[in-house]
Scaffold this motif. Structure first.
Motif, short mmCIF file in Angstrom:
data_model
loop_
_atom_site.label_atom_id
_atom_site.label_comp_id
_atom_site.label_asym_id
_atom_site.label_seq_id
_atom_site.Cartn_x
_atom_site.Cartn_y
_atom_site.Cartn_z
N ASP A 1 0.88 -1.29 0.04
CA ASP A 1 -0.08 -0.07 0.00
C ASP A 1 0.82 1.19 -0.05
O ASP A 1 1.31 1.87 1.01
N ASP A 2 1.00 1.65 -1.27
CA ASP A 2 1.89 2.94 -1.22
C ASP A 2 1.79 4.09 -0.47
O ASP A 2 2.42 4.86 0.16
N ARG A 3 0.09 4.41 -0.65
CA ARG A 3 -0.14 5.72 0.08
C ARG A 3 -0.17 5.48 1.47
O ARG A 3 -0.06 6.46 2.30
N TRP A 4 -0.77 4.33 1.94
CA TRP A 4 -0.63 4.10 3.58
C TRP A 4 0.85 4.08 4.12
O TRP A 4 0.86 5.03 5.14
N THR A 5 1.89 3.87 3.56
CA THR A 5 3.05 3.66 3.80
C THR A 5 3.51 5.21 3.77
O THR A 5 4.34 5.45 4.73
N ALA A 6 3.26 6.05 2.97
CA ALA A 6 3.60 7.31 2.79
C ALA A 6 3.09 8.30 4.01
O ALA A 6 3.66 9.09 4.41
N ASP A 7 1.73 7.91 4.22
CA ASP A 7 1.15 8.61 5.34
C ASP A 7 1.52 8.14 6.61
O ASP A 7 1.76 9.17 7.28
N PHE A 8 2.02 7.08 7.00
CA PHE A 8 2.56 6.62 8.15
C PHE A 8 4.06 7.17 8.29
O PHE A 8 4.15 7.57 9.25
N ALA A 9 4.60 7.10 7.17
CA ALA A 9 5.90 7.84 7.34
C ALA A 9 5.82 9.51 7.56
O ALA A 9 6.65 10.06 8.37
N ALA A 10 5.01 10.07 7.02
CA ALA A 10 4.59 11.42 7.18
C ALA A 10 4.33 11.80 8.41
O ALA A 10 4.69 12.83 9.16
N SER A 11 3.77 10.97 9.44
CA SER A 11 3.29 11.10 10.68
C SER A 11 4.42 10.93 11.83
O SER A 11 4.34 11.50 12.77
N CYS A 12 5.58 10.53 11.13
CA CYS A 12 6.64 10.44 11.95
C CYS A 12 7.81 11.83 11.92
O CYS A 12 8.63 11.72 12.71
N PHE A 13 7.75 12.42 10.85
CA PHE A 13 8.53 13.57 10.52
C PHE A 13 8.09 14.53 11.75
O PHE A 13 7.09 15.03 12.23
N THR A 14 9.42 14.80 12.35
CA THR A 14 9.54 16.24 13.19
C THR A 14 10.64 17.02 12.96
O THR A 14 11.55 17.00 12.13
N HIS A 15 10.76 18.20 13.47
CA HIS A 15 11.61 19.40 13.27
C HIS A 15 11.91 19.56 11.95
O HIS A 15 11.08 19.90 11.14
N GLU B 1 2.62 17.41 -3.71
CA GLU B 1 1.33 16.56 -3.16
C GLU B 1 1.77 15.16 -3.84
O GLU B 1 1.62 14.05 -2.94
N GLN B 2 2.19 14.97 -4.79
CA GLN B 2 2.39 13.70 -5.41
C GLN B 2 3.42 12.92 -4.61
O GLN B 2 3.23 11.68 -4.43
N THR B 3 4.62 13.69 -4.35
CA THR B 3 5.66 12.80 -3.42
C THR B 3 5.23 12.69 -2.02
O THR B 3 5.69 11.58 -1.62
N GLN B 4 4.17 13.57 -1.47
CA GLN B 4 4.04 13.46 0.04
C GLN B 4 2.98 12.17 -0.03
O GLN B 4 2.97 11.46 1.01
N CYS B 5 2.37 11.92 -1.12
CA CYS B 5 1.21 10.70 -1.02
C CYS B 5 2.04 9.40 -1.56
O CYS B 5 1.13 8.41 -1.78
N SER B 6 3.01 9.43 -2.10
CA SER B 6 3.52 8.19 -2.62
C SER B 6 5.04 7.71 -1.98
O SER B 6 5.98 8.62 -1.89
N TRP B 7 4.89 6.65 -1.24
CA TRP B 7 6.16 6.08 -0.36
C TRP B 7 7.45 5.81 -1.44
O TRP B 7 8.55 6.25 -0.97
N LYS B 8 6.92 5.52 -2.72
CA LYS B 8 8.15 5.40 -3.62
C LYS B 8 8.84 6.83 -4.10
O LYS B 8 10.05 6.70 -3.92
N LEU B 9 7.99 7.72 -4.19
CA LEU B 9 8.72 9.07 -4.48
C LEU B 9 9.40 9.62 -3.37
O LEU B 9 10.34 10.18 -3.26
N LEU B 10 8.35 9.38 -2.27
CA LEU B 10 9.02 9.82 -1.13
C LEU B 10 10.26 9.53 -0.67
O LEU B 10 11.35 10.07 -0.07
N ARG B 11 10.63 8.21 -0.54
CA ARG B 11 11.86 7.35 -0.15
C ARG B 11 13.01 7.95 -1.20
O ARG B 11 14.18 8.36 -0.57
N LYS B 12 12.62 8.12 -2.46
CA LYS B 12 13.52 8.60 -3.18
C LYS B 12 13.90 10.06 -2.84
O LYS B 12 15.20 10.38 -2.90
#
Length: 268
Positions: free
Chosen positions: A53-67, A78-89
């Motif tokens: 689930d690319d979107r779920w993983t991206a949302d979960f990772a986003a909830s862990c960002f701080t500072h 928004e496209q990068t924020q919502c895709s774990w593949k793009l966010l990871r890169k």
């Protein structure tokens, strides 16, 4: 006649309840934290059956960002924020490895990590892109060394990579210091004042020529006639010792562990 146990659930649904996500936090300190965070997110997605689930993983990772990492994430599209593949890169490109110049092992690991990062973003053949990417990875003593390089080396990854591995050879530090301790006088004689401690450093003799674009160094292996030659080969570069505190002209010394030239050189 049987003892009753409290606190043990008999509801079979509890046995299949998915694991609660482990508390994660990503502040965006450096490449090491970034890679550990990516691995932790992937493991957590697998634990709850969301690894596809690319979107779920991206949302979960986003909830862990701080500072600082949160501020960086907020500036992504928004496209990068919502895709774990793009966010990871994007994370691997943003949080690059740092090079302090501690020695040969760190240099080799740094070059390897840069190759991996270039491969991740499809830039492994883009020599100039890699050189620009690496430019902000130098810190401490390595940064001082990097800014002293010629622009032609700084802007060319192939030449910069060779310069890194030459400056920081395997089994040694970028600047190796050698301390000479004087031999104490016999006990029967009054001890003379100890001479000042001599600190030697190792270096290489670089030859600069307008006719040559690549850096050349004096080789420790003479030619067949016994004359000194130049080389680009890291394993053939002559090392010399000198006193960095001396302001006067001085004689360069060839260390005992690098005496090929000293044994074969012929005076003309």
């Amino acid at each position: 006649m049987f003892s009753s146990f409290r606190g043990i659930s008999k509801d079979p649904r509890n046995a299949l309840k998915p694991a609660e996500p482990e508390p994660l936090e990503f502040r965006g300190r450096d490449a090491e934290e970034c890679e550990k965070f990516i691995n932790a997110v992937s493991r957590q997605a697998l634990a709850v059956g969301k690894q596809r689930d690319d979107r779920w993983t991206a949302d979960f990772a986003a909830s862990c960002f701080t500072h600082g990492a949160l501020r960086w994430w907020d500036g992504l599209d928004e496209q990068t924020q919502c895709s774990w593949k793009l966010l990871r890169k994007a994370m691997l490109a943003r949080y690059r490895p740092l090079f302090h110049g501690r020695g040969g092992e760190e240099a080799e690991e740094f070059v390897h990590m840069i190759h991996e990062r270039a491969l991740d973003v499809g830039k492994q053949q883009d020599n100039e892109w890699i050189a620009a990417f690496v430019a902000s990875s130098f810190v401490g003593d390595a940064l001082r060394w990097y800014v002293s390089l010629d622009p032609g080396v700084q802007n060319d990854w192939k030449r910069l990579r060779q310069a890194i591995l030459t400056q920081y050879p395997r089994g040694g530090a970028g600047i190796a210091s050698f301390i000479t301790i004087p031999t104490p006088a016999p006990a029967a004689l009054p001890a003379p004042p100890a001479p000042p401690m001599v600190i030697r450093q190792r270096g290489r003799i670089r030859v600069v020529s307008a006719a040559r674009s690549n850096p050349y160094y004096v080789s420790k292996i003479p030619d067949g006639a016994g004359f000194v030659i130049l080389t680009e080969n890291i394993s053939e570069i002559l090392q010399v010792e000198y006193n960095p505190s001396s302001r006067d002209k001085q004689t360069l010394h060839i260390p005992n562990d690098d005496n090929s030239l000293r044994n074969k050189f012929k005076e003309r």
